[in-house]
Scaffold this motif. Structure first.
Motif, PDB file in Angstrom:
ATOM      1  N   PHE A 124       0.836  -1.199   0.000  1.00 40.98           N
ATOM      2  CA  PHE A 124       0.000   0.000   0.000  1.00 40.98           C
ATOM      3  C   PHE A 124       0.875   1.256   0.000  1.00 40.98           C
ATOM      4  CE2 PHE A 124      -2.709  -3.234   1.947  1.00 40.98           C
ATOM      5  CZ  PHE A 124      -3.889  -3.074   1.236  1.00 40.98           C
ATOM      6  N   VAL A 125       1.932   1.224   0.814  1.00 44.72           N
ATOM      7  CA  VAL A 125       2.821   2.381   0.905  1.00 44.72           C
ATOM      8  C   VAL A 125       3.555   2.603  -0.410  1.00 44.72           C
ATOM      9  CG1 VAL A 125       4.832   3.341   2.107  1.00 44.72           C
ATOM     10  CG2 VAL A 125       3.102   2.069   3.392  1.00 44.72           C
ATOM     11  N   ASP A 126       3.959   1.532  -1.068  1.00 42.18           N
ATOM     12  CA  ASP A 126       4.707   1.648  -2.319  1.00 42.18           C
ATOM     13  C   ASP A 126       3.821   2.007  -3.509  1.00 42.18           C
ATOM     14  OD1 ASP A 126       7.088   1.081  -1.070  1.00 42.18           O
ATOM     15  OD2 ASP A 126       6.913  -1.079  -1.382  1.00 42.18           O
ATOM     16  N   ALA A 127       2.511   1.923  -3.342  1.00 40.02           N
ATOM     17  CA  ALA A 127       1.593   2.257  -4.428  1.00 40.02           C
ATOM     18  C   ALA A 127       1.266   3.738  -4.434  1.00 40.02           C
ATOM     19  CB  ALA A 127       0.302   1.447  -4.295  1.00 40.02           C
ATOM     20  N   ARG A 128       2.209   4.550  -4.000  1.00 35.92           N
ATOM     21  CA  ARG A 128       2.008   5.993  -3.910  1.00 35.92           C
ATOM     22  C   ARG A 128       2.334   6.665  -5.249  1.00 35.92           C
ATOM     23  NH1 ARG A 128       6.762   4.384  -2.574  1.00 35.92           N
ATOM     24  NH2 ARG A 128       8.647   5.633  -2.731  1.00 35.92           N
ATOM     25  N   SER A 129       2.240   7.970  -5.286  1.00 34.81           N
ATOM     26  CA  SER A 129       2.554   8.729  -6.498  1.00 34.81           C
ATOM     27  C   SER A 129       4.013   8.538  -6.879  1.00 34.81           C
ATOM     28  CB  SER A 129       2.276  10.214  -6.262  1.00 34.81           C
ATOM     29  OG  SER A 129       2.736  10.982  -7.349  1.00 34.81           O
ATOM     30  N   THR A 130       4.286   8.463  -8.174  1.00 39.98           N
ATOM     31  CA  THR A 130       5.650   8.245  -8.660  1.00 39.98           C
ATOM     32  C   THR A 130       6.560   9.436  -8.394  1.00 39.98           C
ATOM     33  OG1 THR A 130       4.966   9.069 -10.844  1.00 39.98           O
ATOM     34  CG2 THR A 130       4.911   6.679 -10.490  1.00 39.98           C
ATOM     35  N   GLU A 131       6.014  10.560  -7.981  1.00 38.17           N
ATOM     36  CA  GLU A 131       6.865  11.728  -7.739  1.00 38.17           C
ATOM     37  C   GLU A 131       7.798  11.515  -6.552  1.00 38.17           C
ATOM     38  OE1 GLU A 131       5.067  15.217  -5.684  1.00 38.17           O
ATOM     39  OE2 GLU A 131       3.180  14.157  -6.023  1.00 38.17           O
ATOM     40  N   HIS A 132       7.450  10.541  -5.677  1.00 32.95           N
ATOM     41  CA  HIS A 132       8.300  10.264  -4.527  1.00 32.95           C
ATOM     42  C   HIS A 132       9.061   8.950  -4.679  1.00 32.95           C
ATOM     43  CE1 HIS A 132       6.581  13.662  -2.520  1.00 32.95           C
ATOM     44  NE2 HIS A 132       5.374  13.140  -2.497  1.00 32.95           N
ATOM     45  N   ALA A 133       9.034   8.376  -5.872  1.00 32.06           N
ATOM     46  CA  ALA A 133       9.712   7.105  -6.092  1.00 32.06           C
ATOM     47  C   ALA A 133      11.198   7.226  -5.759  1.00 32.06           C
ATOM     48  CB  ALA A 133       9.533   6.664  -7.542  1.00 32.06           C
ATOM     49  N   GLY A 134      11.701   6.268  -4.983  1.00 28.44           N
ATOM     50  CA  GLY A 134      13.113   6.266  -4.625  1.00 28.44           C
ATOM     51  C   GLY A 134      13.461   7.138  -3.429  1.00 28.44           C
ATOM     52  N   ASP A 135      12.507   7.883  -2.899  1.00 29.98           N
ATOM     53  CA  ASP A 135      12.749   8.743  -1.747  1.00 29.98           C
ATOM     54  C   ASP A 135      12.423   7.952  -0.477  1.00 29.98           C
ATOM     55  OD1 ASP A 135      12.780  10.620   0.289  1.00 29.98           O
ATOM     56  OD2 ASP A 135      11.956  12.212  -0.970  1.00 29.98           O
ATOM     57  N   LYS A 136      13.453   7.398   0.162  1.00 30.22           N
ATOM     58  CA  LYS A 136      13.229   6.539   1.319  1.00 30.22           C
ATOM     59  C   LYS A 136      12.634   7.309   2.495  1.00 30.22           C
ATOM     60  CE  LYS A 136      15.340   3.021   4.191  1.00 30.22           C
ATOM     61  NZ  LYS A 136      14.576   3.495   5.362  1.00 30.22           N
ATOM     62  N   GLN A 138      10.618   9.831   2.384  1.00 30.42           N
ATOM     63  CA  GLN A 138       9.195  10.029   2.114  1.00 30.42           C
ATOM     64  C   GLN A 138       8.416   8.732   2.344  1.00 30.42           C
ATOM     65  OE1 GLN A 138       7.606  12.820   1.464  1.00 30.42           O
ATOM     66  NE2 GLN A 138       5.613  11.805   1.267  1.00 30.42           N
ATOM     67  N   ARG A 139       9.027   7.615   1.937  1.00 35.05           N
ATOM     68  CA  ARG A 139       8.370   6.315   2.128  1.00 35.05           C
ATOM     69  C   ARG A 139       8.215   6.015   3.612  1.00 35.05           C
ATOM     70  NH1 ARG A 139       9.089   1.093   3.312  1.00 35.05           N
ATOM     71  NH2 ARG A 139       8.024  -0.480   2.036  1.00 35.05           N
ATOM     72  N   ASP A 140       9.268   6.232   4.387  1.00 34.40           N
ATOM     73  CA  ASP A 140       9.191   5.976   5.822  1.00 34.40           C
ATOM     74  C   ASP A 140       8.145   6.865   6.491  1.00 34.40           C
ATOM     75  OD1 ASP A 140      11.136   4.057   5.633  1.00 34.40           O
ATOM     76  OD2 ASP A 140      12.768   5.328   6.382  1.00 34.40           O
ATOM     77  N   ALA A 141       8.070   8.113   6.032  1.00 34.22           N
ATOM     78  CA  ALA A 141       7.072   9.037   6.587  1.00 34.22           C
ATOM     79  C   ALA A 141       5.659   8.544   6.289  1.00 34.22           C
ATOM     80  CB  ALA A 141       7.282  10.440   6.021  1.00 34.22           C
TER      81      ALA A 141
END
Length: 261
Positions: A124-136, A138-141
């Motif tokens: 679910f967390v990884d299915a976010r907008s691609t604008e934050h792809a690779g930003d760890k 942002q993912r942790d937040a």
């Protein structure tokens, strides 16, 4: 409370000869972590079934495509038409934002759940907008934000369930949170989850044989008795069955050191 026997069962010869532990009532939030294709979703469904069999209402959250691609295995001798599954309410969501919305609107439900189950939280967390792809960061937040929403939802449900039953004079009920995730990218993700999900059960093995047991760090952090470190050994036959084959005693302190993730 969480009972280890609720995650895997169906072998009478084992369950009758082994006393499996119950975890303390205050550990209401649990994480099951392990490698891919180790039966995590099936174990979640086993727990949902046994909870529903006791009359509890379960909210089971997952992604439709994932669960249709690899259907979870039901407990031995149980089919999908069993009456207990009428109390397991499936919700198919896609993103962390969806999860946060349903958690924030839990108070609108007429029937509050006794358990909220989330399968494969990272998906679910990884299915976010691609604008934050690779930003760890942002993912942790996003991960922390989602867990915070789920924590608040279960706290609200526990409070309301307790109020209703207190008025009727029955035993107090509460809402449990059970989450499954691979947590394979870094120890940092596991550390973040442990704040919100203090009871951590890990799955070890490469298949088709696996072991489910409490994470040694969680055993020590929560000051659990050694009996809580019992190990469930199971065999996973994809698209066929998940079978409890043995119950091993708790690992020794030396063995536990080798299991540190």
């Amino acid at each position: 409370m969480f009972d280890l026997q609720d995650f895997l069962s169906g072998n009478p010869s084992l369950s009758s000869t082994h006393q499996l532990p119950s975890y303390p009532e205050h550990l209401r939030h649990c994480l099951i972590t392990g490698p891919g294709r180790c039966g995590k979703t099936s174990i979640l469904l086993h727990y949902a079934y046994w909870a529903a069999l006791r009359g509890h209402s379960v909210l089971f959250i997952c992604q439709r495509a994932k669960i249709e691609q690899v259907p979870p295995l039901l407990p031995p001798g149980v089919d999908g038409h069993h009456e207990a599954f009428s109390r397991v309410h499936m919700r198919y969501l896609s993103t962390a934002a969806d999860l946060q919305k349903i958690a924030a609107s839990l108070h609108l439900l007429d029937d509050l759940p006794d358990a909220i189950i989330v399968d494969d939280l990272s998906s679910f967390v990884d299915a976010r907008s691609t604008e934050h792809a690779g930003d760890k960061r942002q993912r942790d937040a996003e991960l922390v934000r989602t867990l915070s929403f789920l924590h608040e939802a279960t706290s609200y449900a526990s409070e309301k369930l307790g109020e209703v039953l207190h008025a009727s004079g029955n035993t107090k009920r509460c809402c449990h949170l059970l989450v499954a995730d691979t947590v394979s990218d870094s120890p940092q993700s596991l550390h973040l989850m442990q704040r919100w999900l203090p009871l951590i059960l890990m799955i070890r093995g490469t298949g088709p044989d696996f072991i489910l047991s409490v994470l040694p760090q969680a055993l020590k952090a929560n000051k659990l008795p050694p009996a809580c470190a019992a190990q469930l050994c199971y065999h996973l036959a994809p698209f066929s069955a998940i079978t409890l084959v043995d119950i091993k005693p708790p690992v020794t302190e030396a063995d536990a050191t080798a299991l540190v993730m």
